[in-house]
Design a protein around this motif. Sequence first.
Motif, PDB file in Angstrom:
ATOM      1  N   GLY B 116       0.816  -1.222   0.000  1.00 46.30           N
ATOM      2  CA  GLY B 116       0.000   0.000   0.000  1.00 46.30           C
ATOM      3  C   GLY B 116       0.839   1.257   0.000  1.00 46.30           C
ATOM      4  O   GLY B 116       1.815   1.338  -0.735  1.00 46.30           O
ATOM      5  N   THR B 117       0.493   2.186   0.816  1.00 44.70           N
ATOM      6  CA  THR B 117       1.272   3.415   0.912  1.00 44.70           C
ATOM      7  C   THR B 117       2.272   3.283   2.047  1.00 44.70           C
ATOM      8  O   THR B 117       2.204   2.352   2.850  1.00 44.70           O
ATOM      9  N   VAL B 118       3.165   4.224   2.068  1.00 41.37           N
ATOM     10  CA  VAL B 118       4.195   4.202   3.083  1.00 41.37           C
ATOM     11  C   VAL B 118       3.602   4.167   4.492  1.00 41.37           C
ATOM     12  O   VAL B 118       4.125   3.523   5.397  1.00 41.37           O
ATOM     13  N   ALA B 119       2.478   4.841   4.634  1.00 39.11           N
ATOM     14  CA  ALA B 119       1.859   4.919   5.956  1.00 39.11           C
ATOM     15  C   ALA B 119       1.565   3.543   6.557  1.00 39.11           C
ATOM     16  O   ALA B 119       1.675   3.346   7.761  1.00 39.11           O
ATOM     17  N   CYS B 121       3.112   0.725   5.448  1.00 39.08           N
ATOM     18  CA  CYS B 121       4.166  -0.207   5.061  1.00 39.08           C
ATOM     19  C   CYS B 121       4.871  -0.797   6.263  1.00 39.08           C
ATOM     20  O   CYS B 121       5.368  -0.092   7.129  1.00 39.08           O
ATOM     21  N   ILE B 124       8.860  -0.030   6.433  1.00 39.90           N
ATOM     22  CA  ILE B 124       9.205   1.227   7.083  1.00 39.90           C
ATOM     23  C   ILE B 124       8.956   1.130   8.583  1.00 39.90           C
ATOM     24  O   ILE B 124       9.798   1.494   9.398  1.00 39.90           O
TER      25      ILE B 124
END
Lengths: 161, 161
Positions: B116-119, B121, B124
């Motif tokens: 998905g998005t970094v948010a 992930c 991360i």
Amino acid sequence: MLGIGKLSAATGTKVPTIRYYEEIGLLPEPERTSGNQRRYAPAQVDRLRFIRHCRDLGFPLADIRALLDLGDDPDRSCESADTIARHQLAEVERRLASLASLRQELCRMIDQCAGGTVADCRVIETLADHANCISDRHGHPDRRDASGRPRAPDTTGSTAA
Amino acid sequence: MLGIGKLSAATGTKVPTIRYYEEIGLLPEPERTSGNQRRYAPAQVDRLRFIRHCRDLGFPLADIRALLDLGDDPDRSCESADTIARHQLAEVERRLASLASLRQELCRMIDQCAGGTVADCRVIETLADHANCISDRHGHPDRRDASGRPRAPDTTGSTAA
DNA sequence: GATGGGATCTCTAGTAACTAGAGCTTCAAG
DNA sequence: CTTGAAGCTCTAGTTACTAGAGATCCCATC
């Protein structure tokens, strides 16, 4: 707001290393006291922890920089992060395979050492003759130098095997 | 008597590296032509092969120097050679263990990345939180810097995972 | 014997990721 | 207010090479 010593203690990073990270732009320049000493906001603790953890995992600073940039923009796709992690995994696996072959060769060398003089020593002899290698090239574990492997505390003091 | 280019080809060592080894005293200063070019005796091929093989095995130059000194005196006990090899083996095993744990953590991270998005992930996030680590310190593979792992051809070009 | 181009020469500087030390200033506890 | 630990900047060193500039040399071909 904490001084550089506290940040150091909180993250397990040496003080000169923190300054080095600032110098190369991995950490932002912190506020300073009137006497010119650095004072860090709590967020910097997290940022530095992130960096150190990545280093422990063997990521080069360039990759960490990329990861930090990603983190600054939470709506972006995490594809890049995933790619970086996968590359790192591939790298680790390559090194694992290579080290396994080195281990085999070293074991063989040591086993054959009868403990006499250098003239009969298998270790020396084996090292002298690459033709005896199990693998002919040992897999070339990595090419990035001066790093690439988790940095370490330097407390060992050993000459390093 | 061969020129530096031939020595390079015969051993798989880059020309500047040969000059570097000479500079630091690993290779003796060879004879020169009247025009100041290096001419090597066949024995130097063996010596350089020895050095390169050791480097492939991960030995630091300091250890290789010690090994070469041993080889210069065939009547000495090979105890030191054995010790150096054992140290190197221990080092390799330490790195193997460490890398195995890194591998595990990287795999876990990547598996959890939903893309998905970094948010959201996991990569991360996992990197940001050292507390999630499998091992708390990843074993600190080695402390000798800027080397310690087999050097490599530099042809990969990868940013290195 | 001349010529041309690849091989060699020396020297400096750069790489990665720090680390160490000198010499000085500041902070904070007592 | 004193004093000693902690911080500051700056330079240089580490490891094992690598890259490039600018000059020179060697040898094979004509």
